[in-house]
Design an enzyme around this catalytic site. Structure first.
Site: not given
Ligand code: ACK
Length: 980
Positions: A625, A628-629, A697-698, A701, A703, A743, A747
Site C-alpha cells: 500500500g 503518507e510518507f 508487526e504484520y 487482514n 485495515s 484519528d 481505516r
Molecule cells: O488495508 P490495507 O491492506 O492495510 O492497506 C493499508 C496500507 O498498508 C496503507 O496503510 C497496510 N498496512 C499498514 N500497516 C500494516 C501492517 N502492520 N500490516 C499489514 N498491512 C499494513 C494497510
C-alpha cells in the site's frame, strides 16, 4: 292499312338502334323516364284526337307506355302533347333523350300533309299547373328530325328503325318545368322520353371521399374538397373538380393511412396481429422483426420478447436486441508504468453493431484483497469510456503496483438491462520505472559566484529517489559542463563566474535508473561590482541594523534556552515532556506517553523508544500500500537468535526534507512507547541507512474498514463485539497513557489473521500550541470531520473524550460492515446536522445496547460520554451475556421512526438526505418521543433497553450490513441520522 295502324304494329317489330344497347352512365340522374311507368302517363294531348297514348312492349317485352300521332291524311296539323310537371331538383342543365320512330313520307301513298319532323318545347314554372295548358307559353327547344325513317319495305321485313335524339335545356331557374311535343303532320311514335341531369357521383380517390356533386350550368368547374376515409389523415388537402359533364377532373392532394393501418382497396384497414405499421403512409403493414411480437390488430410497433430490448433511437423495423456478452481474451502488455490492453469482441454482440467498451481501472492491494478506483493521474489512450476499438493504453500508473482493469462491453440497450454488467477483468502488476522529470525548479539565492536552487520531487517518482543529478554549464558552452549529485531537493552551485548566464538541468535517479531531464533552466550570477543607489542606501541601512538587532536577540534567546535544556536533560525521560494538558490526570505509577515533539532533538526520541534495526535483517517482499510518507511493504525480519517474523515496513520516500523525516519517525517514537495487544507493535526502525524504515508487526487482514466491506454480513454479533472490545481496550490503554489519538477510525485499525484488532496510525504530526486548554491542532488543519467530536472541530479540543466520540463512529462502522458514516453528506452538512443534535441511525439489525453505546459516545457534553474503561466493561458484559445482544434497534422500532411523526411524515418518501434533514429538522425531539417520558433530547441517549422495549424494540434475525452503497437513498430514508 292506315298509318296509325302501321305505327301500332311497330312494337311487334325488331327495333334497331344503337342507343338501345347503351347502359346509362351512373352520373345521369333521371327526372323523368316514361319507360319506368307501368300505368297511364296521364300527359295532356291537345287536341285530344292528336297524340294518342298506347301500351306496348319494348325490345325486352317489358310493357311500356308510348305516344303516337299520324294524321297525315289531313291538312293543318298542330297536335300538342305535354308531359306532367317535372321538378328540377338541383339541376341547372337538363338533358332530354327522345326515342322515336318516324315514317318516311314517301313511303305513304297519297298523303296530304306528311312531315318528317316534330317540335320539342318546354315551359318553366314554380309549381305544377295541373291541366292548364297554353301553347304560347312554351318555348321551342328544337325541331326533331329522324335520322332514319322507316318504309313499307321495312314493315314487310318487320324492321323498324328507332331514333334517339338528345337535347340540352338550361340553365333552368324555376322549381320545375313541362316538356311539350308539337306534331305538325308527321307519322311519329314516341317510344320513350327520358329527362335527366348529370352529376359527378360519389367517389374515393387517393383515400379521400368526394360526395355526389351537381355541376353548374356555366362552363366553370366546381371545386370539391375531399374528406379522408376512416383511419387516414390528410397529407395534402385532397381536391377534385366536377365538370359540367359530371366528370371528376384533376385530383390533387391525398390522404395517408394512419400508423397501424394499411391501404386495402379504397379503405385503411388495421394491421393484422403479428404485423405493425410504425409510420403513416400508404405502405403495407410489416411483419414484426425478430425477437418481437404483437397480438393486437392495428399495432404501431411490436413489443420485445423477454430479455430483449430496443434503444430509443432504434427504428421499429429493427430486431429487438440484448446487451453484449463480456469481451474475450484480454491480453495485457506491460511496459514499465504503462500497459496496453487488448481484447476480442464479445462472442455475442446482442444483435447490435453499436458495441462500445469502457475500461475501469482499480488499484488493488494484496493480502485481504482490496481495490479502490484509480485516481485522476492515470491516463487512458485514446480514452477510458466509449471505446470503439478493442485496445487501450493506460499510462502514468504507479510503479510496482497491482491494478485490476475491468473491460466492460456495452451496446445501445445495455442501459435497459443494468443488472447485466458484462465485463472481463485482468490484473496486472506494473514494473519498475524511472522517475518522471523534475518540473518545478526555484531560484532561492544568487551571488557573484554562486546560486542556490531548490526543486520539487518529480510528480511520479516511481520508487525511492536515490539522488538528483544537476548538470550545468555556461550558456553556449554546452560541451564543457559540470555535474553535481544531490541527495536532497536543493543545491548551491559555487565557483561560478560573476555576471554570467548559466543553463542547468536536473534529473532524478531511483533503483530503476535516471528519469528524464528537466527542461533547461537559465540563471545569471550577480555582476562584479554591486553599486547601491542613494535612494536604496537608506533601505539597506535599515535592513542591516534590523539584522544586527535580530542576531543579538537570537544570541540572548539561545543562552536562555540552552540553560533550560541542560536542566531538563538531567531528568528521567518521562519528565522531559514539556507540560501539555489533554485533560488527563496522570496517576502515579502508570506509564505516561511522551510527546516526541517535546524533545529538543526529536531524533533522540526515536532512539530512546525504538530499536535501530540493521537493514540486512529485513527482507522486503512486496508493496502492500501507500502510506503518507512512502510505500508500505510486507516482508520478513530476522533478528539474531530469534525466529523470522512477518513484518510491515513503512518507508520514507527519497527526497524527503528534514521535517518530513522527523514527522515520519515521530510515529515510531510514539508507537515505541506502547506495549499492548491491541496497539500495533513496533519492531524497530532503520535510520542509519537509506531508505529510512519503520518496521511493525504484520497484520494479515489489513485495515478494518476494507476488511469489513470484504466480509459483508459474514460475522456473528459476538465476533464483531469481540473486535470492538479489542479496539476499546487499546484505546483505554492509550488514554491511560495520556495519549489522544485524534484519528480513530476503522481505516486506522489493523486486523490480524486471528481477527484481533489493533489501533494504528500514530502518524499525524501533533503540534503543541501555547494554549492553557492544551488542545491540539491537526497538521494543516485537517480534521477527519465525520469521526471527530464537535468540540474538536469547533475549537480543537482533542481529548480522550473526543476519542470516545470517534470510537462511537468506529462502532457504527463496524456494525454496518464498513458503511461510510453519514453516507454522501458533505462535511459541512455533517457538522451542521451533528451540531443541531442529529445522530447516525442504528445500522440495520444493530443490537439496541450497542446503538445505545453509540449514542452515549455521541453525547454533546463530553463529560457525559463514557470513558474507555467503561466501554470495555460494557462490552465485556455483553460478551459474557450474549442474549443481551438479541434485542435489536430494528427497522420498525428504531428511534428514527419515532422521531418522525408517522402521521405527517412518510419516511420512505424522502429521496435525498437533504429532504430527510429538512423534514426531521422541523420535528421537536420531545414531541417525537411522545409516549416515552423523555424531558429533553439530551436524555434520549440514556434510553435503556427497557425504554427500547417500551417503544417497540423487537427481536430480529441475523446481523446484516446496514446498506449497500447503491441503496444509499433507501438507507437514508430508513436510517437517516437521529436527533438526540
Ligand atoms: O488495508 P490495507 O491492506 O492495510 O492497506 C493499508 C496500507 O498498508 C496503507 O496503510 C497496510 N498496512 C499498514 N500497516 C500494516 C501492517 N502492520 N500490516 C499489514 N498491512 C499494513 C494497510
Amino acid at each position: 292499312m292506315d298509318c296509325k295502324t302501321l305505327i301500332l304494329f311497330l312494337f311487334f317489330f325488331t327495333l334497331i338502334s344503337s342507343a338501345d344497347f347503351i347502359i346509362h352512365p351512373s352520373n345521369e340522374v333521371n327526372l323523368l323516364d316514361s319507360k319506368a311507368s307501368q300505368g297511364e302517363l296521364g300527359w295532356i294531348s291537345s287536341p285530344s284526337h292528336g297524340w294518342e297514348e298506347i301500351s306496348g312492349v319494348d325490345e325486352h317485352y317489358t310493357p311500356i307506355r308510348t305516344f303516337q300521332v299520324c294524321n297525315v291524311m289531313e291538312y293543318s296539323q298542330n297536335n300538342w302533347l305535354r308531359t306532367n310537371w317535372i321538378p328540377r331538383n338541383s339541376a341547372q342543365k337538363i338533358y332530354v333523350e327522345l326515342k322515336f320512330t318516324l315514317r318516311d313520307c314517301n313511303s305513304i301513298p297519297m298523303v296530304l300533309t306528311c312531315k318528317e319532323t316534330f317540335n320539342l318545347h318546354y315551359l318553366e314554372t314554380e309549381e305544377d299547373q295541373g291541366n292548364k295548358f297554353r301553347e304560347h307559353q312554351f318555348s321551342k327547344i328544337d325541331t326533331i328530325a329522324a335520322d332514319e325513317s322507316f318504309t313499307q319495305m321495312d314493315l314487310g321485313d318487320r324492321i323498324l328503325k328507332l331514333n334517339t335524339e338528345v337535347r340540352e335545356v338550361g340553365p333552368m331557374t324555376k322549381k320545375g318545368f313541362y316538356l311539350a311535343f308539337q306534331d305538325v303532320g308527321a307519322c311519329v311514335a314516341l317510344v320513350s322520353v327520358r329527362v335527366y341531369f348529370k352529376k359527378c357521383p360519389f367517389t374515393v380517390r387517393n383515400l379521400a371521399m368526394f360526395p355526389d356533386t351537381v355541376p353548374t350550368d356555366s362552363q366553370s368547374l366546381v371545386e370539391v374538397r375531399g374528406s379522408c376515409v376512416n383511419n387516414s389523415k390528410e397529407e395534402d388537402p385532397p381536391k377534385m373538380y366536377c365538370s359540367t359533364e359530371g366528370e371528376w377532373l384533376v385530383p390533387i392532394g391525398k390522404c395517408l393511412c394512419n400508423i397501424g393501418y394499411e391501404e386495402r382497396g379504397v379503405a385503411c384497414q388495421a394491421c393484422r396481429p403479428g404485423f405493425y405499421k410504425a409510420s403513416s403512409g400508404n405502405v403495407k403493414c410489416s411483419k414484426c422483426p425478430p425477437h418481437s411480437y404483437t397480438h393486437q390488430e392495428g399495432s404501431v410497433h411490436c413489443g420485445c420478447e423477454k430479455n430483449y430490448f430496443r434503444a430509443d433511437e432504434d427504428p421499429a423495423s429493427m430486431a429487438c436486441s440484448r446487451p453484449p456478452s463480456a469481451p474475450r481474451n484480454v491480453i495485457s502488455a506491460i511496459n514499465e508504468t504503462s500497459v496496453i490492453l487488448d481484447w476480442n469482441w464479445p462472442a455475442d454482440t446482442g444483435g447490435r453493431k453499436d458495441v462500445i467498451f469502457n475500461v475501469v481501472c482499480k488499484r488493488c492491494w494484496p493480502g485481504p484483497r482490496q481495490c479502490e478506483p484509480c485516481r485522476g493521474a492515470v491516463r487512458f489512450l485514446p480514452r477510458a469510456f466509449g471505446l470503439t476499438n478493442t485496445t487501450v493504453t493506460v499510462a502514468d500508473l504507479l510503479a510496482h503496483t497491482n491494478y485490476t482493469f475491468e473491460i466492460e462491453a456495452q451496446n445501445g440497450v445495455s442501459f435497459q438491462a443494468p443488472t447485466i454488467r458484462q465485463y472481463a477483468a485482468v490484473t496486472i502488476t506494473t514494473n519498475q520505472a524511472a522517475p518522471s522529470a523534475v518540473t518545478v525548479i526555484r531560484k532561492d539565492r544568487t551571488s557573484r559566484n554562486s546560486i542556490s536552487l531548490s526543486w520539487m520531487e518529480p510528480e511520479r517518482p516511481n520508487g525511492i529517489i536515490l539522488d538528483y543529478e544537476v548538470k550545468y554549464y555556461e550558456k553556449e558552452q554546452e560541451t564543457s559542463y559540470t555535474i553535481l549529485r544531490s541527495k536532497g531537493t536543493n543545491v548551491t552551485l559555487n565557483g561560478l563566474k560573476p555576471d554570467t548566464t548559466y543553463l542547468l538541468q536536473i534529473r532524478a535517479r531511483t533503483a530503476a535508473g535516471y528519469g528524464s531531464s528537466s527542461r533547461k533552466f537559465e540563471f545569471e550570477t550577480s555582476p562584479d561590482s554591486f553599486s547601491i543607489s542613494s535612494e536604496n542606501s537608506q533601505v539597506v541601512l535599515i535592513a542591516i541594523s534590523s539584522a544586527v538587532a535580530i542576531i543579538l536577540l537570537t544570541v540572548v534567546l539561545y543562552i536562555v534556552i540552552s540553560r533550560f535544556c541542560r536542566y531538563s536533560k538531567s531528568k528521567h525521560p518521562d519528565e522531559k515532556r514539556l507540560p501539555f494538558g489533554n485533560g488527563h490526570l496522570r496517576l502515579p505509577g502508570i506509564k505516561t506517553y511522551v510527546d516526541p515533539h517535546t524533545y529538543e532533538d526529536p531524533s533522540q526520541a526515536v532512539h530512546e523508544f525504538a530499536k535501530e534495526l540493521d537493514a540486512s535483517s529485513i527482507a522486503i517482499d512486496k508493496v502492500v500500500g501507500a502510506g503518507e510518507f512512502g510505500e508500505v511493504c510486507s516482508g520478513r525480519l530476522k533478528l539474531p537468535s530469534k525466529k523470522e517474523i512477518c513484518v510491515a515496513i513503512k518507508t520514507l520516500k527519497a527526497g524527503y526534507t528534514e521535517k518530513q523525516r522527523r514527522d515520519f519517525l515521530s510515529e515510531a517514537s510514539i508507537m515505541g512507547q506502547f506495549d499492548h495487544p491491541n496497539i500495533i507493535r513496533l519492531e524497530g526502525v532503520v535510520t542509519r541507512s537509506k531508505p529510512v524504515m519503520i518496521v511493525t508487526e504484520y497484520m494479515e487482514n489489513g485495515s478494518l474498514d476494507g476488511f469489513l466491506r470484504k466480509h459483508d454480513a459474514q460475522f456473528t454479533v459476538i465476533q464483531l463485539v469481540g473486535m470492538l472490545r479489542g479496539i476499546a481496550s487499546g484505546m483505554k490503554y492509550l488514554s491511560d497513557m495520556g495519549y489522544v489519538h485524534r484519528d480513530l477510525a476503522a481505516r486506522n485499525i489493523l486486523v490480524n489473521s486471528n481477527l484481533v484488532c489493533k489501533v494504528s496510525d500514530f502518524g499525524l504530526s501533533r503540534v503543541l500550541e501555547d494554549d492553557p486548554e492544551a488542545a491540539y491542532t491537526t497538521r494543516g488543519g485537517k480534521i477527519p470531520i465525520r469521526w471527530t467530536a464537535p468540540e474538536a472541530i469547533a475549537y480543537r479540543k482533542f481529548t480522550s473524550a473526543s476519542d470516545v466520540w470517534s470510537y462511537g463512529i468506529v462502532l457504527w462502522e463496524v456494525m454496518s460492515y464498513g458503511e461510510r458514516p453519514y453516507w454522501e453528506m458533505s462535511n459541512q452538512d455533517v457538522i451542521k446536522a451533528v451540531d443541531e443534535g442529529y445522530r447516525l441511525p442504528p445500522p440495520m439489525e444493530c443490537p439496541a445496547t450497542l446503538y445505545q453505546l453509540m449514542l452515549d459516545c455521541w453525547q454533546k457534553d463530553r463529560n457525559n460520554r463514557p470513558k474507555f474503561e467503561q466501554i470495555v466493561s460494557i462490552l465485556d458484559k455483553l460478551i459474557r451475556n450474549p442474549s443481551s445482544l438479541k434485542i435489536t434497534a430494528s427497522t420498525a422500532s428504531r428511534p428514527v421512526n419515532l422521531l418522525l411523526d408517522r402521521n405527517s411524515t412518510d419516511i420512505t418518501s424522502f429521496h435525498t438526505m437533504g429532504d430527510w434533514l429538512e423534514s426531521a429538522r422541523t420535528l421537536p425531539c420531545k414531541d417525537a418521543f411522545s409516549g416515552v417520558s423523555y424531558s429533553s433530547c439530551d436524555t434520549l441517549a440514556k434510553t435503556s433497553a427497557e425504554d427500547f422495549k417500551k417503544v417497540g424494540v423487537t427481536i430480529v434475525g441475523p446481523q446484516k450490513k446496514i446498506v449497500s452503497s447503491l441503496t444509499t437513498l433507501e438507507t437514508h430514508s430508513k436510517n437517516g441520522p437521529v436527533p438526540v
